[in-house]
Design an enzyme around this catalytic site. Structure first.
Site, PDB file in Angstrom:
ATOM      1  N   LEU A  41       0.832  -1.200   0.000  1.00  0.00           N
ATOM      2  CA  LEU A  41       0.000   0.000   0.000  1.00  0.00           C
ATOM      3  C   LEU A  41       0.869   1.254   0.000  1.00  0.00           C
ATOM      4  O   LEU A  41       1.844   1.331   0.761  1.00  0.00           O
ATOM      5  CB  LEU A  41      -0.905   0.002   1.234  1.00  0.00           C
ATOM      6  CG  LEU A  41      -1.617   1.317   1.584  1.00  0.00           C
ATOM      7  CD1 LEU A  41      -2.650   1.667   0.523  1.00  0.00           C
ATOM      8  CD2 LEU A  41      -2.269   1.230   2.963  1.00  0.00           C
ATOM      9  N   SER A  42       0.523   2.237  -0.821  1.00  0.00           N
ATOM     10  CA  SER A  42       1.165   3.550  -0.834  1.00  0.00           C
ATOM     11  C   SER A  42       2.667   3.400  -1.104  1.00  0.00           C
ATOM     12  O   SER A  42       3.046   2.910  -2.163  1.00  0.00           O
ATOM     13  CB  SER A  42       0.878   4.270   0.486  1.00  0.00           C
ATOM     14  OG  SER A  42       1.220   5.626   0.414  1.00  0.00           O
TER      15      SER A  42
END
Length: 317
Positions: free
Chosen positions: A132-133
């Site tokens: 994520l991210s």
């Protein structure tokens, strides 16, 4: 004999064990593992990369990966960033010293994988990576620099490989400015190793209201991998699944090699659905209850679980 109530999926909190030694560790990272009791020899491995300001533990609780791993018999590896390397706990996906094959954090993660595959007799043909991210951007790094290691990857609210080579450029790319062309991005993946294919399958997830990492990056990730997979042009099909638009690109024989989910009205984070009958994860910072479980859908795309039965509406082609 008194029976104890069965805990719901979301309430189970499997223990993560530290991975003490795994190589020279040039990136100075740490790692944890989860090996479920249901894991059997030659089972799969999923590498899970947390986002900025998250720990491996908080990301696991939010995403529900270890709960699903116990259900499916999947070993998990959680590389962990140190604040000494990055003040907000981000993986350094934009640093030349950490985003090239044989260097820094990318090599550290490769060394971790080698150790876990050997120690737990993982099937080397069933190794996957997701994040994520900044962990999503680092997923792009791993898929590009070590494509021979992975059968598939899933990038959530992330960025394409080498869209930036320094912090200033990274901030511009996160805001959707100056993203290289699809042709250039594809060439960067080709140049990252001597690999010629078959390439890992790619799953891309993004919220259409993300103000931290602009949605344009999702399209750029798809474009980066289309030429490599020889699926340039419009998607093979477009569907609406649990409120999200899913675009799928398939090879001539029908195998899906790239998918992209754009989740309506979702900001920066990971889509989860903890309240459903087969819910996973826990709502929190960057863990967004938007009615679709990216964890389950990603596992299904990789062939680790039977296909999820979502609310599906054909949206054309």
């Amino acid at each position: 004999m008194k029976k104890h109530p069965t805990l719901p999926l979301q309430a189970r909190r499997p223990h993560l064990s530290p991975l003490e030694t795994f190589g020279t560790d040039p990136g100075g990272l740490r790692a944890s593992t989860f090996v479920p009791k249901s894991f059997t020899e030659n089972g799969p491995l999923v590498v899970v990369l947390h986002g900025s300001s998250q720990s491996a533990r908080s990301y696991d609780i939010g995403s529900g990966w270890s709960v699903l791993a116990e259900e499916l018999g999947v070993t998990l590896l959680f590389p962990r960033q140190r604040l000494a390397n990055n003040s907000i706990g981000s993986f350094n996906w934009f640093m030349t010293s950490d985003s090239r094959r044989g260097k820094g954090e990318a090599l550290s993660i490769r060394q971790m994988i080698r150790r876990v595959v050997k120690d737990h007799k993982v099937d080397p043909k069933r190794v996957f990576v997701t994040g994520l991210s900044s962990g999503g951007a680092m997923t792009s790094v791993m898929l590009a620099t070590y494509p021979e290691v992975f059968a598939g990857g899933a990038i959530v609210a992330g960025l394409p490989y080498r869209s930036a080579d320094n912090l200033t450029a990274a901030l511009f790319r996160m805001n959707g400015y100056g993203i290289p062309s699809d042709r250039r991005l594809s060439a960067l993946v080709r140049g990252a190793s001597k690999f010629t294919g078959p390439w890992p399958t790619i799953s891309v997830w993004h919220g259409d209201s993300d103000t931290t990492v602009d949605q344009a990056n999702a399209g750029a990730i798809v474009g980066q991998w289309q030429k490599l997979h020889k699926v340039e042009g419009p998607p093979t099909r477009i569907e609406k699944i649990d409120g999200a638009v899913r675009r799928v690109w398939c090879e001539p024989k029908g195998r899906a090699v790239i998918e992209e989910y754009i989740v309506a009205a979702m900001g920066h984070g990971m889509p989860i659905n903890p309240r459903s009958a087969h819910g996973l994860g826990k709502e929190g910072k960057y863990m967004l209850d938007v009615g679709i479980s990216s964890t389950r859908h990603i596992a299904a795309f990789w062939g680790l679980t039977p296909k999820v039965a979502p609310a599906r509406v054909n949206a054309g082609a």
